[in-house]
Design an enzyme around this catalytic site. Structure first.
Site, PDB file in Angstrom:
ATOM      1  N   LYS A 295       0.913  -1.129   0.101  1.00 27.64           N
ATOM      2  CA  LYS A 295      -0.225  -0.009   0.053  1.00 27.64           C
ATOM      3  C   LYS A 295       0.998   1.164  -0.080  1.00 27.64           C
ATOM      4  O   LYS A 295       0.421   2.178  -0.678  1.00 27.64           O
ATOM      5  CB  LYS A 295      -0.893  -0.130   1.256  1.00 27.64           C
TER       6      LYS A 295
ATOM      7  N   ARG B 121      -8.913  12.692  11.773  1.00 27.91           N
ATOM      8  CA  ARG B 121      -7.542  12.539  11.938  1.00 27.91           C
ATOM      9  C   ARG B 121      -6.871  13.865  11.956  1.00 27.91           C
ATOM     10  O   ARG B 121      -7.020  14.843  11.504  1.00 27.91           O
ATOM     11  CB  ARG B 121      -6.813  11.735  10.629  1.00 27.91           C
TER      12      ARG B 121
ATOM     13  N   SER C 284       3.178  11.918  12.620  1.00 26.79           N
ATOM     14  CA  SER C 284       3.133  10.984  11.825  1.00 26.79           C
ATOM     15  C   SER C 284       4.497  11.196  10.604  1.00 26.79           C
ATOM     16  O   SER C 284       4.334  12.287  10.313  1.00 26.79           O
ATOM     17  CB  SER C 284       1.751  11.321  10.892  1.00 26.79           C
TER      18      SER C 284
ATOM     19  N   GLN D 150       3.717  10.758   7.763  1.00 25.09           N
ATOM     20  CA  GLN D 150       3.132  11.031   6.397  1.00 25.09           C
ATOM     21  C   GLN D 150       3.147  12.599   6.341  1.00 25.09           C
ATOM     22  O   GLN D 150       3.081  13.199   5.060  1.00 25.09           O
ATOM     23  CB  GLN D 150       1.466  10.707   6.599  1.00 25.09           C
TER      24      GLN D 150
ATOM     25  N   SER E 171       8.812   6.055  13.001  1.00 24.60           N
ATOM     26  CA  SER E 171       8.378   5.313  11.671  1.00 24.60           C
ATOM     27  C   SER E 171       9.176   5.732  10.233  1.00 24.60           C
ATOM     28  O   SER E 171       8.910   5.890   9.236  1.00 24.60           O
ATOM     29  CB  SER E 171       6.886   5.724  11.088  1.00 24.60           C
TER      30      SER E 171
ATOM     31  N   ASP F  64       2.264  -0.427  12.406  1.00 27.72           N
ATOM     32  CA  ASP F  64       1.168  -1.223  12.209  1.00 27.72           C
ATOM     33  C   ASP F  64       1.324  -2.642  12.243  1.00 27.72           C
ATOM     34  O   ASP F  64       0.506  -3.530  12.068  1.00 27.72           O
ATOM     35  CB  ASP F  64       1.125  -0.959  10.392  1.00 27.72           C
TER      36      ASP F  64
ATOM     37  N   LYS G 177      -3.868   6.274  14.515  1.00 30.56           N
ATOM     38  CA  LYS G 177      -4.094   5.639  13.099  1.00 30.56           C
ATOM     39  C   LYS G 177      -5.304   5.468  13.022  1.00 30.56           C
ATOM     40  O   LYS G 177      -6.307   6.457  13.385  1.00 30.56           O
ATOM     41  CB  LYS G 177      -3.741   3.924  13.224  1.00 30.56           C
TER      42      LYS G 177
ATOM     43  N   ARG H 110      -6.734  -3.369   9.859  1.00 33.47           N
ATOM     44  CA  ARG H 110      -5.396  -4.008  10.539  1.00 33.47           C
ATOM     45  C   ARG H 110      -6.129  -4.894  11.884  1.00 33.47           C
ATOM     46  O   ARG H 110      -5.681  -6.006  11.809  1.00 33.47           O
ATOM     47  CB  ARG H 110      -4.273  -3.225  10.971  1.00 33.47           C
TER      48      ARG H 110
END
EC number: 2.5.1.19
Length: 429
Positions: free
Chosen positions: A20, A118, A164, A166, A192, A311, A338, A384
């Site tokens: 992903k 989020r 994050s 991201q 991460s 994750d 998450k 998940r």
């Protein structure tokens, strides 16, 4: 709903779904590149399709097929409508940054109920440091987000590294449009980091270079200005996050399975699942492009730092239930940010099955009980959790009913079919 019953044995050969993380980044990079890119083995999951459809709204032309996406990229234009990214936080965060670099106008990005909760404020603050105009319509740091096109006027941006990844990926993919060289300075240690390594790897394939800064008093990334995204042919590797459920099933159950499409030299942080189960006592064989498992194995509890592998926490929680002694998960504050608060969710739901699990501020302490009982479990729209709880149900006495099984379409669309193909006792009702 998914009904799961105790499964005596699993056997067979199956492939991990495409990554992903890699698919998201590749389709966005290809859409920004002027020309045609062929993306082989993409993940045709809901989140990645959200990225593809969003890029089409910015002007990319994309032919979507199961085995290959053909992307005709060009300079992004102002979307004709609000960009709805569904449940994909990756899409929202990456495109919030990149949409600031369209030639004119405004972009509005939103998503489903979960996405509109989020956090986005750290990214909005970082983009404002660069001189860009963006804001939350609710003025609370969540979507809908409005982004105005504009030039990057400041070339140093500071952002926390422990929120994050991201947010940082979004900056990495936006700053190549700057006229000048830029720096991303991390004000706290990175969490991460493997996801950032994936971003750098994909950007490199599409012609964009990023260098890491590792100085005594400065850690971050340097991005040259005026870079161009270039089209290419790109093959997407299998996803270790999704493979982790197959690995867990293999080491817990009487098994003889081969998991294909996972690579020994992968940059994915979640390849750590192999080392985790080895440390717990499983004799798993990792080859160049597959993993072989012949279980079950007697596992022992260990301590696991999940800084770079958030994750994997649901998978680890299930493994810990069947391990001798205590399994301690720590440095996982970001796991609460998450699709849901996964620390709280794992504690609440696995406890219904008889698990002995304690929630901590930054992790979990799981004391192995060796036996779980079937229960009705919530998954909070988190793919998940569905897959991790399925493995728990396959080991439990009685019947386990899992709500929200359709969320697996986000990352592992054929999860149920693949699990049934190797003998798992599961049914969708």
């Amino acid at each position: 709903m998914l009904v799961v019953k105790k499964t005596p044995k699993i056997k067979g050969i199956l492939s991990a779904p495409p990554s992903k993380s890699y698919t998201h980044r590749a389709v966005i990079c290809a859409s920004l590149a002027n020309g045609v890119s062929n993306l082989k083995n993409p993940l045709n999951g809901a989140d990645c399709l959200s990225s593809a459809h969003a890029c089409e709204m910015f002007g990319a032309e994309i032919d979507l097929n199961d085995e290959k996406w053909v992307v005709r990229g060009s300079e992004f234009k102002t979307p004709d409508n609000i960009v709805d990214i569904g449940n994909s936080g990756t899409t929202l965060r990456i495109l919030t940054g990149i949409s600031s670099q369209i030639s004119d106008g405004y972009t509005v990005l939103t998503g489903d109920d979960s996405i509109r909760k989020r956090p986005m404020q750290p990214l909005l603050d970082a983009l404002k440091q660069l001189g860009l105009n963006c804001f939350s319509t609710k003025n609370n740091g969540t979507a809908p987000i409005v982004v105005k096109s504009g030039k990057i006027s400041n070339n140093v941006v500071e952002i926390r590294g422990d929120m994050s990844s991201q947010f940082i990926t979004s900056l990495m993919m936006t700053l190549p449009f700057s006229e000048n060289d830029s720096e991303i300075i991390l004000t706290t240690p990175i969490k991460s980091e493997p996801y950032l390594n994936i971003t750098i790897d994909v950007l490199d394939k599409f012609g964009v270079k990023i260098d890491k800064i590792e100085e005594k008093n400065k850690v971050g990334y340097k991005i040259k200005g005026n870079q161009k995204y270039l089209p290419c042919d790109y093959t997407i590797e299998g996803d270790y996050s999704s493979a982790s459920y197959l690995v867990a099933a293999g080491v817990l159950l009487n098994s003889d399975i081969v998991i294909k499409n996972v690579f020994k030299d992968s940059k994915q942080g979640d390849r750590e699942i192999i080392e985790i189960v080895k440390k717990m006592g499983a004799n798993v064989e990792i080859n160049e492009d597959n993993v072989q498992i012949m279980g079950p194995y007697k596992l022992k509890g260990i301590e696991i730092d999940v800084t770079d592998i958030p994750d994997l926490v649901p998978t680890i929680a299930v493994l810990g239930c069947f391990a001798e002694g205590k399994t301690v998960v720590y440095n996982g504050e970001h796991v609460r940010l998450k699709e849901c608060d996964r620390l709280a969710a794992c504690t609440t739901e696995l406890s219904k099955m008889g698990a002995e699990i304690e929630e901590k501020k930054d992790g979990l302490i799981i004391t192995g009980v060796h036996k779980l009982n079937g229960a009705k479990l919530k998954t909070y729209h988190d793919h998940r959790l569905v897959m991790a709880f399925t493995i728990a149900g396959m080991m439990a006495d009685g019947e386990t009913v899992i709500e929200g099984e359709d969320s697996v379409k986000i990352s592992f669309p054929d999860f149920v079919d693949k699990m049934k193909s190797i003998g798992s006792n599961i049914e969708v009702i």
